[in-house]
Scaffold this motif. Structure first.
Motif, PDB file in Angstrom:
ATOM      1  N   SER A 119      29.994  19.361 -29.681  1.00 22.99           N
ATOM      2  CA  SER A 119      29.320  21.086 -29.215  1.00 22.99           C
ATOM      3  C   SER A 119      28.421  20.381 -27.667  1.00 22.99           C
ATOM      4  CB  SER A 119      28.224  21.330 -30.168  1.00 22.99           C
ATOM      5  OG  SER A 119      27.338  20.354 -30.206  1.00 22.99           O
ATOM      6  N   ALA A 120      27.951  21.990 -27.005  1.00 28.82           N
ATOM      7  CA  ALA A 120      27.085  21.262 -26.058  1.00 28.82           C
ATOM      8  C   ALA A 120      26.065  19.847 -25.884  1.00 28.82           C
ATOM      9  CB  ALA A 120      26.536  22.984 -25.324  1.00 28.82           C
ATOM     10  N   LEU A 124      25.604  16.854 -24.086  1.00 30.31           N
ATOM     11  CA  LEU A 124      24.367  16.667 -23.689  1.00 30.31           C
ATOM     12  C   LEU A 124      24.319  15.238 -22.921  1.00 30.31           C
ATOM     13  CD1 LEU A 124      22.731  18.274 -21.592  1.00 30.31           C
ATOM     14  CD2 LEU A 124      20.974  18.813 -23.291  1.00 30.31           C
ATOM     15  N   LEU A 211      34.203  16.926 -18.749  1.00 26.64           N
ATOM     16  CA  LEU A 211      33.056  18.374 -19.997  1.00 26.64           C
ATOM     17  C   LEU A 211      33.627  19.102 -20.462  1.00 26.64           C
ATOM     18  CD1 LEU A 211      30.144  19.273 -20.331  1.00 26.64           C
ATOM     19  CD2 LEU A 211      29.733  20.326 -18.727  1.00 26.64           C
ATOM     20  N   LEU A 215      34.202  19.851 -25.003  1.00 27.88           N
ATOM     21  CA  LEU A 215      33.297  20.803 -25.114  1.00 27.88           C
ATOM     22  C   LEU A 215      34.761  22.042 -26.148  1.00 27.88           C
ATOM     23  CD1 LEU A 215      31.180  22.443 -22.587  1.00 27.88           C
ATOM     24  CD2 LEU A 215      31.151  21.478 -24.852  1.00 27.88           C
ATOM     25  N   ILE A 248      30.615  28.315 -27.246  1.00 34.69           N
ATOM     26  CA  ILE A 248      30.145  28.418 -26.146  1.00 34.69           C
ATOM     27  C   ILE A 248      29.639  29.081 -25.130  1.00 34.69           C
ATOM     28  CG2 ILE A 248      30.967  27.772 -23.818  1.00 34.69           C
ATOM     29  CD1 ILE A 248      32.963  25.830 -25.061  1.00 34.69           C
ATOM     30  N   VAL A 252      26.550  27.631 -20.289  1.00 31.56           N
ATOM     31  CA  VAL A 252      27.565  26.508 -20.195  1.00 31.56           C
ATOM     32  C   VAL A 252      28.767  26.435 -19.721  1.00 31.56           C
ATOM     33  CG1 VAL A 252      28.603  24.936 -21.578  1.00 31.56           C
ATOM     34  CG2 VAL A 252      26.320  25.181 -22.034  1.00 31.56           C
ATOM     35  N   PHE A 278      22.812  21.513 -16.310  1.00 35.39           N
ATOM     36  CA  PHE A 278      24.052  21.871 -17.783  1.00 35.39           C
ATOM     37  C   PHE A 278      22.738  21.088 -18.100  1.00 35.39           C
ATOM     38  CE2 PHE A 278      26.153  19.028 -20.842  1.00 35.39           C
ATOM     39  CZ  PHE A 278      26.568  20.282 -21.610  1.00 35.39           C
ATOM     40  N   VAL A 282      22.344  24.666 -21.918  1.00 31.40           N
ATOM     41  CA  VAL A 282      22.012  24.208 -23.253  1.00 31.40           C
ATOM     42  C   VAL A 282      20.639  24.328 -23.504  1.00 31.40           C
ATOM     43  CG1 VAL A 282      21.799  21.678 -24.878  1.00 31.40           C
ATOM     44  CG2 VAL A 282      23.873  22.023 -23.039  1.00 31.40           C
ATOM     45  N   PRO A 286      22.562  26.505 -25.882  1.00 34.09           N
ATOM     46  CA  PRO A 286      23.114  25.708 -26.412  1.00 34.09           C
ATOM     47  C   PRO A 286      24.602  26.649 -26.992  1.00 34.09           C
ATOM     48  CG  PRO A 286      21.197  25.773 -27.955  1.00 34.09           C
ATOM     49  CD  PRO A 286      21.187  26.254 -27.019  1.00 34.09           C
TER      50      PRO A 286
END
Length: 294
Positions: A119-120, A124, A211, A215, A248, A252, A278, A282, A286
Motif C-alpha cells: 500500500s502507499a 512510504l 514506486l 504500488l 490508489i 499518489v 509523496f 500519503v 493514503p
C-alpha cells in the motif's frame, strides 16, 4: 599474475584468489560484471560480495581512470541507506568492488513474499529511505543510473540499502544505445537513458517506476524484448496506477505522473522534492476516496 587465474574466463572464477579474496561462488551474472560470494583470505570466515568487471573494462585506460575516480567517491559515502564499498581496486588485470554480503535478500525478494505490492502507507518508508540515499549521492555528483528492486537490499533490521551504482553506465552514457540495456534494467530506464543521456533526473524517473512497481504490482511498461520496453518509455504515456489498483489515491497517482514525465525538466527538481511530495500525498490521502468522482 596468479597462475590459477590465467586460464580462467569470467564465468569460471570460483575457487580463485583475487587480491585478498577467495571467490567461492558466483551469485549473479551480468553483461558488465559478475558478483561472487567470497571470503577475506583463504581461511577467512568473513563473507563479502565481490563484483568483478569483465576484462575488457580494465584494459581500457580511460575507463580504468574513470572507475577509480567514481569508486573513490562512492567509497567515501557514509549513509545508512547505501551499501558501503569495503574496498575497490585492480587485481590480476581485473577491476573489482567489494561490499558486505547481505543474506536477507532484496526488495525484489520482499515484494515476492508479500504478494507483489505494498500500500502507499507501507511504501512510504521504503521510498523515503531510497530518496535520502539518492539525494546524498546526487549532492556528491554521483548518479546511480541503475535503480531497480534487485539493487535494493533489505537489511536484517528492515533498512533499505541502495547498491550497485552504475559506474559503467555513467561512463558509457554517450555511447549508450537501445541494445546495451538488458532485461532487468530496461523496465526501469528513463527515456533519455535509451538515447545515451544520464542525469540526476534519470534517477528520479527510475525511482518513479520503482514506486509504480511497488504500488501496482508491475512496472508501467513491459514487453517481449528490452528494446520494445525502452521504446515504450520513450514513446508511450504510462498508464495510471489507479487504473490498475483503484484504491490508489489521486494525490499518489499525481506524484507518479510527475516522476514519470518524458522530459527530464518536467519531473521533480530533486529527489528530496519527490520524497516530500509523496509524503504529502500519503499523509493527505493514503487511499482513494470511496466516493465516485463525477
Amino acid at each position: 599474475m596468479n597462475k590459477q587465474l590465467m586460464g580462467c574466463c569470467m564465468s569460471d572464477l570460483e575457487g580463485v584468489m583475487l587480491s585478498d579474496y577467495l571467490l567461492l561462488q558466483c551469485v549473479s551474472k551480468g553483461g558488465v560484471a559478475d558478483v561472487y560470494r567470497a571470503h577475506l583470505g583463504e581461511q577467512g570466515n568473513y563473507e563479502v560480495a565481490v563484483k568483478v568487471f569483465r576484462p575488457g573494462f580494465a584494459q581500457r585506460a580511460s575507463f580504468r581512470d574513470y572507475f577509480m575516480t567514481q569508486a573513490e567517491k562512492i567509497g567515501q559515502f557514509d549513509h545508512p541507506n547505501i551499501l558501503p564499498f569495503l574496498e575497490y581496486g585492480e587485481g590480476e588485470n581485473l577491476l573489482y568492488v567489494v561490499t558486505p554480503f547481505v543474506t536477507t535478500g532484496t526488495l525484489e525478494d520482499l515484494l515476492r513474499k508479500v504478494g507483489g505490492r505494498f500500500s502507499a502507507m507501507q511504501a512510504l518508508p521504503i521510498v523515503q529511505q531510497l530518496c535520502s540515499a539518492l539525494q546524498y549521492a546526487h549532492e556528491r555528483d554521483v548518479i546511480h543510473g541503475n535503480i531497480k528492486p534487485s539493487n535494493v537490499f533489505v537489511g536484517s533490521d528492515g533498512r533499505m540499502m541502495l547498491a550497485d551504482f552504475g559506474i559503467t553506465r555513467s561512463y558509457e552514457d554517450s555511447q549508450q544505445s537501445l541494445t546495451r540495456i538488458g532485461w532487468g534494467s530496461a523496465e526501469y530506464a528513463s527515456p533519455e537513458q535509451s538515447l545515451g543521456v544520464l542525469r540526476c533526473s534519470s534517477d528520479i524517473y527510475s525511482l518513479g517506476v520503482l514506486l509504480f512497481r511497488i504500488l501496482a504490482g508491475s512496472p508501467p511498461f513491459t514487453g517481449q524484448t528490452p528494446v520494445e520496453v525502452l521504446l515504450k518509455h520513450v514513446r508511450q504515456q504510462p498508464p495510471s496506477a489507479r487504473s490498475l489498483v483503484p484504491n490508489i489515491s489521486d494525490a499518489v497517482d499525481g506524484v507518479l505522473r510527475m516522476a514519470l514525465q518524458k522530459r527530464s525538466d518536467d519531473r521533480f527538481a530533486s529527489v528530496e522534492e519527490f520524497s516530500n511530495a509523496f509524503f504529502a500525498a500519503v499523509t493527505v490521502a493514503p487511499v482513494a476516496s470511496p466516493v465516485a468522482r463525477s
